[in-house]
Design a protein around this motif. Sequence first.
Motif, PDB file in Angstrom:
ATOM      1  N   LYS A  39       2.609  58.312   9.229  1.00 34.00           N
ATOM      2  CA  LYS A  39       2.246  56.977   8.762  1.00 34.00           C
ATOM      3  C   LYS A  39       1.136  57.000   7.708  1.00 34.00           C
ATOM      4  CE  LYS A  39       4.771  54.039  11.133  1.00 34.00           C
ATOM      5  NZ  LYS A  39       4.118  53.175  12.105  1.00 34.00           N
ATOM      6  N   GLY A  40       0.456  58.142   7.550  1.00 29.15           N
ATOM      7  CA  GLY A  40      -0.627  58.181   6.574  1.00 29.15           C
ATOM      8  C   GLY A  40      -1.893  57.559   7.133  1.00 29.15           C
ATOM      9  N   SER A  41      -2.785  57.142   6.223  1.00 19.77           N
ATOM     10  CA  SER A  41      -4.061  56.567   6.648  1.00 19.77           C
ATOM     11  C   SER A  41      -3.863  55.153   7.192  1.00 19.77           C
ATOM     12  CB  SER A  41      -5.049  56.530   5.477  1.00 19.77           C
ATOM     13  OG  SER A  41      -4.533  55.758   4.416  1.00 19.77           O
ATOM     14  N   ALA A  42      -4.796  54.738   8.030  1.00 21.44           N
ATOM     15  CA  ALA A  42      -4.712  53.429   8.673  1.00 21.44           C
ATOM     16  C   ALA A  42      -5.242  52.336   7.751  1.00 21.44           C
ATOM     17  CB  ALA A  42      -5.513  53.446   9.977  1.00 21.44           C
ATOM     18  N   GLU A  43      -4.848  51.108   8.039  1.00 22.02           N
ATOM     19  CA  GLU A  43      -5.398  49.925   7.371  1.00 22.02           C
ATOM     20  C   GLU A  43      -5.975  49.028   8.462  1.00 22.02           C
ATOM     21  OE1 GLU A  43      -5.822  49.290   4.248  1.00 22.02           O
ATOM     22  OE2 GLU A  43      -4.755  51.034   3.475  1.00 22.02           O
ATOM     23  N   MET A  44      -7.289  48.982   8.548  1.00 20.44           N
ATOM     24  CA  MET A  44      -7.940  48.314   9.658  1.00 20.44           C
ATOM     25  C   MET A  44      -8.538  46.982   9.230  1.00 20.44           C
ATOM     26  SD  MET A  44      -7.665  50.786  12.013  1.00 20.44           S
ATOM     27  CE  MET A  44      -8.981  50.888  13.196  1.00 20.44           C
ATOM     28  N   PHE A  45      -8.531  46.047  10.164  1.00 18.58           N
ATOM     29  CA  PHE A  45      -9.219  44.780   9.942  1.00 18.58           C
ATOM     30  C   PHE A  45      -9.688  44.251  11.284  1.00 18.58           C
ATOM     31  CE2 PHE A  45      -4.866  43.622  10.843  1.00 18.58           C
ATOM     32  CZ  PHE A  45      -4.910  42.404  11.503  1.00 18.58           C
ATOM     33  N   GLN A  64     -19.625  25.340  13.805  1.00 18.41           N
ATOM     34  CA  GLN A  64     -20.647  24.301  13.922  1.00 18.41           C
ATOM     35  C   GLN A  64     -20.070  22.975  14.404  1.00 18.41           C
ATOM     36  OE1 GLN A  64     -23.728  24.776  13.784  1.00 18.41           O
ATOM     37  NE2 GLN A  64     -24.290  26.380  12.346  1.00 18.41           N
ATOM     38  N   ASP A  65     -18.783  22.754  14.188  1.00 15.88           N
ATOM     39  CA  ASP A  65     -18.145  21.512  14.633  1.00 15.88           C
ATOM     40  C   ASP A  65     -17.656  21.601  16.076  1.00 15.88           C
ATOM     41  OD1 ASP A  65     -16.113  23.301  14.294  1.00 15.88           O
ATOM     42  OD2 ASP A  65     -14.878  22.019  13.012  1.00 15.88           O
ATOM     43  N   GLY A  66     -17.891  22.734  16.742  1.00 21.34           N
ATOM     44  CA  GLY A  66     -17.476  22.904  18.126  1.00 21.34           C
ATOM     45  C   GLY A  66     -16.055  23.393  18.291  1.00 21.34           C
ATOM     46  N   ALA A  67     -15.299  23.527  17.202  1.00 24.72           N
ATOM     47  CA  ALA A  67     -13.921  24.027  17.274  1.00 24.72           C
ATOM     48  C   ALA A  67     -13.926  25.550  17.185  1.00 24.72           C
ATOM     49  CB  ALA A  67     -13.084  23.435  16.144  1.00 24.72           C
ATOM     50  N   ALA A  68     -12.886  26.150  17.763  1.00 19.16           N
ATOM     51  CA  ALA A  68     -12.760  27.606  17.673  1.00 19.16           C
ATOM     52  C   ALA A  68     -12.691  28.017  16.205  1.00 19.16           C
ATOM     53  CB  ALA A  68     -11.511  28.061  18.410  1.00 19.16           C
ATOM     54  N   ARG A  69     -13.309  29.130  15.899  1.00 17.77           N
ATOM     55  CA  ARG A  69     -13.356  29.629  14.529  1.00 17.77           C
ATOM     56  C   ARG A  69     -12.917  31.092  14.519  1.00 17.77           C
ATOM     57  NH1 ARG A  69     -16.261  28.610   9.674  1.00 17.77           N
ATOM     58  NH2 ARG A  69     -16.428  30.526   8.443  1.00 17.77           N
ATOM     59  N   VAL A  70     -12.217  31.485  13.471  1.00 16.06           N
ATOM     60  CA  VAL A  70     -11.817  32.883  13.320  1.00 16.06           C
ATOM     61  C   VAL A  70     -11.923  33.261  11.853  1.00 16.06           C
ATOM     62  CG1 VAL A  70      -9.371  32.241  13.194  1.00 16.06           C
ATOM     63  CG2 VAL A  70     -10.010  34.600  13.724  1.00 16.06           C
ATOM     64  N   ASP A  71     -12.511  34.413  11.599  1.00 22.80           N
ATOM     65  CA  ASP A  71     -12.632  34.955  10.247  1.00 22.80           C
ATOM     66  C   ASP A  71     -12.053  36.367  10.229  1.00 22.80           C
ATOM     67  OD1 ASP A  71     -14.337  32.969   8.622  1.00 22.80           O
ATOM     68  OD2 ASP A  71     -15.506  33.196  10.459  1.00 22.80           O
ATOM     69  N   SER A  72     -11.253  36.664   9.214  1.00 23.90           N
ATOM     70  CA  SER A  72     -10.715  38.017   9.064  1.00 23.90           C
ATOM     71  C   SER A  72     -11.670  38.842   8.218  1.00 23.90           C
ATOM     72  CB  SER A  72      -9.336  37.973   8.414  1.00 23.90           C
ATOM     73  OG  SER A  72      -9.376  37.320   7.169  1.00 23.90           O
ATOM     74  N   VAL A  73     -11.938  40.068   8.651  1.00 26.67           N
ATOM     75  CA  VAL A  73     -12.855  40.973   7.959  1.00 26.67           C
ATOM     76  C   VAL A  73     -12.112  42.266   7.664  1.00 26.67           C
ATOM     77  CG1 VAL A  73     -15.039  42.222   8.070  1.00 26.67           C
ATOM     78  CG2 VAL A  73     -14.834  39.968   9.153  1.00 26.67           C
ATOM     79  N   ASP A  74     -11.889  42.552   6.396  1.00 26.93           N
ATOM     80  CA  ASP A  74     -11.198  43.772   5.993  1.00 26.93           C
ATOM     81  C   ASP A  74     -12.121  44.972   6.175  1.00 26.93           C
ATOM     82  OD1 ASP A  74      -9.279  45.434   5.012  1.00 26.93           O
ATOM     83  OD2 ASP A  74      -9.462  44.809   2.915  1.00 26.93           O
ATOM     84  N   MET A  75     -11.563  46.086   6.678  1.00 27.13           N
ATOM     85  CA  MET A  75     -12.315  47.326   6.849  1.00 27.13           C
ATOM     86  C   MET A  75     -11.542  48.462   6.178  1.00 27.13           C
ATOM     87  SD  MET A  75     -13.733  46.913  10.745  1.00 27.13           S
ATOM     88  CE  MET A  75     -15.263  45.997  11.018  1.00 27.13           C
TER      89      MET A  75
END
Length: 336
Positions: free
Chosen positions: A195-201, A209-220
Amino acid sequence: MRSTEQDIARALSASLRDPRWRAQVRAAALGTEDVDLQSLAGRTAAPQGRNLLAAVSAADRRIADLKGLPASTGSLLRVRLGAPSMRSHLNTKVTPWIAVAATDDDATTITAYDSQGHAHAVDTARVPDRPLYILDIDVTKAHRAGLQVLQKAFVDKGLTSAPKAANSAAAASAGWWATKVTAIEVNDDEEPWFKGSAEMFSLVTGFGQDGAARVDSVDMPYLDYDGTVYYPNQILVNWSNYKYNLADVVMMEDDDGTNYRALAQAITTALLTVTDQGTYIPLVNAVLSAIPDGWFTDDPDYVESWYTLAQNSSGRLNGASGNGWMTVEPYFVEQF
């Protein structure tokens, strides 16, 4: 998608009967880790290579659609030498086989095609001496385009709410606190040699701040191989985006079969059902349970997770599954 890649692999293997085209593919494979097949076929004057162009272009468009990516993503099929150790065996007298990376990371064999169209089973337990090319998807390009699809979906569903307006004290501080990753290692990145090298995130989750669930994607993008310590000094969490002083991190490895539209839909659907109860609730399990067992057979692999990361967290943090660790420190990002 699998059948599309196999069709191109067979066509490519047959085309290597042309010595001129074979030499151009060899030179490209020795000169770079990944060769853009559409671009190479478009540049060559060798008839066998030119004859591939239409089929490869059509395959690229189909794969982008199957992965939930926009048509603007461009070419995705790539060719690479199966392993660095094969370089010494790749000479003008050898016609390499073409293999498609197995969808199952635990596969005991992969199928390779020779220039006469014959199929051969190649043992995955060891790197073969005979040189072969691996045909697969440019996961780096697909990964970056896919993270944009994910982030757009999170924004559209209100899962990346903007922070509240700063008060005078916060404004005077002219910046925000973050958690910075100073070192990181995973024991198993879920990627076999073919498969070669991995692609991680990573997906960083918490309550906005509004009390709703939050999700952010972070590339590695630097996390290529397991068993290697990396020192990225990367910002992982922007604490001004969160209501509570806690967040969770889910690390994943991107595979060929990831459908980003489906992944975004599954995660947003799950997180929209989680409500703020006035106290912090870990969201790791909600994210993991949202991912279906198989849109295709090669989905994003769960690698590691960290619960209840706090703004003042520092030092080494071992992952919940014991597959990785990272060292972190609080970091203040000053505004100009």
